[in-house]
Design a protein around this motif. Sequence first.
Motif, PDB file in Angstrom:
ATOM      1  N   THR A  57      50.816 -39.026  53.478  1.00 51.87           N
ATOM      2  CA  THR A  57      50.152 -39.113  52.087  1.00 51.87           C
ATOM      3  C   THR A  57      49.066 -39.836  52.105  1.00 51.87           C
ATOM      4  O   THR A  57      47.807 -39.500  51.749  1.00 51.87           O
ATOM      5  CB  THR A  57      50.956 -39.549  51.030  1.00 51.87           C
ATOM      6  OG1 THR A  57      52.107 -38.365  50.814  1.00 51.87           O
ATOM      7  CG2 THR A  57      50.191 -39.659  49.745  1.00 51.87           C
ATOM      8  N   ILE A  58      48.988 -41.008  52.809  1.00 54.37           N
ATOM      9  CA  ILE A  58      47.674 -42.092  52.692  1.00 54.37           C
ATOM     10  C   ILE A  58      46.977 -41.941  53.878  1.00 54.37           C
ATOM     11  O   ILE A  58      45.893 -42.518  53.968  1.00 54.37           O
ATOM     12  CB  ILE A  58      48.385 -43.524  52.916  1.00 54.37           C
ATOM     13  CG1 ILE A  58      48.997 -43.868  54.105  1.00 54.37           C
ATOM     14  CG2 ILE A  58      49.332 -43.804  51.759  1.00 54.37           C
ATOM     15  CD1 ILE A  58      49.387 -45.429  54.320  1.00 54.37           C
ATOM     16  N   ALA A  59      47.375 -41.026  54.835  1.00 52.15           N
ATOM     17  CA  ALA A  59      46.484 -40.855  56.379  1.00 52.15           C
ATOM     18  C   ALA A  59      45.026 -40.629  56.010  1.00 52.15           C
ATOM     19  O   ALA A  59      44.260 -41.025  56.595  1.00 52.15           O
ATOM     20  CB  ALA A  59      47.230 -39.881  57.214  1.00 52.15           C
ATOM     21  N   TYR A 170      48.624 -40.180  43.699  1.00 52.42           N
ATOM     22  CA  TYR A 170      48.919 -38.618  44.084  1.00 52.42           C
ATOM     23  C   TYR A 170      48.375 -38.104  45.039  1.00 52.42           C
ATOM     24  O   TYR A 170      47.065 -38.268  45.201  1.00 52.42           O
ATOM     25  CB  TYR A 170      48.769 -37.908  42.824  1.00 52.42           C
ATOM     26  CG  TYR A 170      49.813 -38.490  41.553  1.00 52.42           C
ATOM     27  CD1 TYR A 170      50.983 -37.774  41.435  1.00 52.42           C
ATOM     28  CD2 TYR A 170      49.047 -39.360  40.578  1.00 52.42           C
ATOM     29  CE1 TYR A 170      51.511 -37.980  40.129  1.00 52.42           C
ATOM     30  CE2 TYR A 170      50.033 -39.792  39.550  1.00 52.42           C
ATOM     31  CZ  TYR A 170      51.214 -39.010  39.452  1.00 52.42           C
ATOM     32  OH  TYR A 170      52.024 -39.510  38.325  1.00 52.42           O
ATOM     33  N   ALA A 171      49.166 -37.590  45.979  1.00 52.58           N
ATOM     34  CA  ALA A 171      48.659 -36.991  47.169  1.00 52.58           C
ATOM     35  C   ALA A 171      47.455 -35.878  47.029  1.00 52.58           C
ATOM     36  O   ALA A 171      46.614 -35.918  47.741  1.00 52.58           O
ATOM     37  CB  ALA A 171      49.607 -36.253  48.042  1.00 52.58           C
ATOM     38  N   LEU A 172      47.406 -35.081  45.787  1.00 52.45           N
ATOM     39  CA  LEU A 172      46.733 -33.997  45.694  1.00 52.45           C
ATOM     40  C   LEU A 172      45.458 -34.525  44.938  1.00 52.45           C
ATOM     41  O   LEU A 172      44.376 -34.626  45.185  1.00 52.45           O
ATOM     42  CB  LEU A 172      47.227 -32.721  44.821  1.00 52.45           C
ATOM     43  CG  LEU A 172      46.266 -31.895  44.624  1.00 52.45           C
ATOM     44  CD1 LEU A 172      45.587 -31.222  45.896  1.00 52.45           C
ATOM     45  CD2 LEU A 172      46.944 -30.645  43.832  1.00 52.45           C
ATOM     46  N   CYS A 173      45.884 -34.994  43.766  1.00 55.73           N
ATOM     47  CA  CYS A 173      44.820 -35.284  42.590  1.00 55.73           C
ATOM     48  C   CYS A 173      43.963 -36.602  42.797  1.00 55.73           C
ATOM     49  O   CYS A 173      42.758 -36.398  42.998  1.00 55.73           O
ATOM     50  CB  CYS A 173      45.650 -35.788  41.501  1.00 55.73           C
ATOM     51  SG  CYS A 173      46.445 -34.291  40.403  1.00 55.73           S
ATOM     52  N   CYS A 174      44.662 -37.648  43.611  1.00 57.62           N
ATOM     53  CA  CYS A 174      43.706 -38.593  44.342  1.00 57.62           C
ATOM     54  C   CYS A 174      42.746 -38.329  45.334  1.00 57.62           C
ATOM     55  O   CYS A 174      41.832 -39.066  45.642  1.00 57.62           O
ATOM     56  CB  CYS A 174      44.734 -39.941  44.495  1.00 57.62           C
ATOM     57  SG  CYS A 174      45.252 -40.421  43.191  1.00 57.62           S
ATOM     58  N   ALA A 199      51.531 -35.071  37.780  1.00 55.59           N
ATOM     59  CA  ALA A 199      49.970 -34.957  37.585  1.00 55.59           C
ATOM     60  C   ALA A 199      49.585 -33.584  37.895  1.00 55.59           C
ATOM     61  O   ALA A 199      50.062 -32.982  38.886  1.00 55.59           O
ATOM     62  CB  ALA A 199      49.420 -35.887  38.507  1.00 55.59           C
ATOM     63  N   HIS A 200      48.749 -32.906  36.956  1.00 51.37           N
ATOM     64  CA  HIS A 200      48.290 -31.538  37.132  1.00 51.37           C
ATOM     65  C   HIS A 200      46.916 -31.474  37.240  1.00 51.37           C
ATOM     66  O   HIS A 200      46.075 -32.028  36.297  1.00 51.37           O
ATOM     67  CB  HIS A 200      48.963 -30.611  36.103  1.00 51.37           C
ATOM     68  CG  HIS A 200      50.413 -30.445  35.994  1.00 51.37           C
ATOM     69  ND1 HIS A 200      51.041 -29.438  35.193  1.00 51.37           N
ATOM     70  CD2 HIS A 200      51.294 -30.871  36.506  1.00 51.37           C
ATOM     71  CE1 HIS A 200      52.225 -29.348  35.379  1.00 51.37           C
ATOM     72  NE2 HIS A 200      52.578 -30.340  36.199  1.00 51.37           N
ATOM     73  N   LEU A 201      46.431 -30.869  38.352  1.00 53.25           N
ATOM     74  CA  LEU A 201      45.081 -30.758  38.455  1.00 53.25           C
ATOM     75  C   LEU A 201      44.507 -29.596  37.886  1.00 53.25           C
ATOM     76  O   LEU A 201      44.834 -28.334  38.202  1.00 53.25           O
ATOM     77  CB  LEU A 201      44.675 -30.842  39.876  1.00 53.25           C
ATOM     78  CG  LEU A 201      42.908 -30.940  40.449  1.00 53.25           C
ATOM     79  CD1 LEU A 201      42.707 -32.409  39.809  1.00 53.25           C
ATOM     80  CD2 LEU A 201      42.864 -30.946  41.737  1.00 53.25           C
ATOM     81  N   VAL A 202      43.823 -29.704  36.708  1.00 52.50           N
ATOM     82  CA  VAL A 202      43.626 -28.337  35.663  1.00 52.50           C
ATOM     83  C   VAL A 202      41.997 -28.181  35.754  1.00 52.50           C
ATOM     84  O   VAL A 202      41.215 -29.216  35.375  1.00 52.50           O
ATOM     85  CB  VAL A 202      43.968 -28.713  34.297  1.00 52.50           C
ATOM     86  CG1 VAL A 202      43.820 -27.462  33.214  1.00 52.50           C
ATOM     87  CG2 VAL A 202      45.492 -29.034  34.463  1.00 52.50           C
ATOM     88  N   ALA A 203      41.533 -26.887  35.787  1.00 48.75           N
ATOM     89  CA  ALA A 203      40.186 -26.685  35.940  1.00 48.75           C
ATOM     90  C   ALA A 203      39.647 -26.591  34.636  1.00 48.75           C
ATOM     91  O   ALA A 203      40.131 -26.217  33.617  1.00 48.75           O
ATOM     92  CB  ALA A 203      40.148 -25.102  36.365  1.00 48.75           C
TER      93      ALA A 203
END
Length: 265
Positions: A57-59, A170-174, A199-203
């Motif tokens: 995740t942090i890579a 968060y792996a995706l949102c961040c 956490a939801h990434l919303v358009a």
Amino acid sequence: LLKTLAVETNEIFLLVADVIAQSEIIAPHDDDAISIISSDETRVAAQAASRRSFSTTIAGFKQEPWDECVAEARSLRGQAPDEALTASVRSLCARTAELASLALDAGPISPERVARYVGLFDQNNIGIRRVLSRERGDDDAPEIQEGRAASPVQQQTAPQQRCLRGTALYALCCAANHDCEPTCEVLYPPAGPAQPLEAHLVARRAVEAGEELTICYVDAGAGTRRRQRATADYGFLCACDRCRRAGDDDDDDDIPDLEEVDEVD
């Protein structure tokens, strides 16, 4: 002692200690250590998998030492170096490393390692808020994020809500890049106290195929100069399309510089 230090300074040090514990204790380096820690092979395997997942995740995230992040932000803002601040930051990391080494009994932990973890979370975490209770009639309001991914919607803080605030990685949102006119925002659907905070990434609008998904790290309602100075905390001065237009929303002439605000606080 470590908890006391974190409460008195910055609770991010507790998160750092937990991460170090995951890598030093939960994921041992040889089979003998595994047998010492636990005879439950399933548990050990799950813990080792958790460590590998975190490492993956942090890579892709920036992991500069905290003192270097602070110094870089000051430089980007055109501020003079603050040796006292740098020394204070390094001292906190050294003290945390000392206490973590004692608490975890896992050998010496270097201040450099602590500084890099703090820098990781300081530069990449997003602000979160879990609503603990609401007034009647407000049950359908969404959980919203405050802080790094601010937006007009996220700035609507209902005074009648009791909230638990914090930060998370968060792996995706961040991993989303910044834009002052972002394509997305981060929303948190309602969840019970014992449930994970998703956490939801919303358009925010229609997104074209191949268009980058971005969020806003700072207060999107601020003027250009204020936003750019704020993004210095993340290691850059924003030069997005909105910032390049500059004149259409640059209303910072009557707002004190950040240095003046810091002195008042």
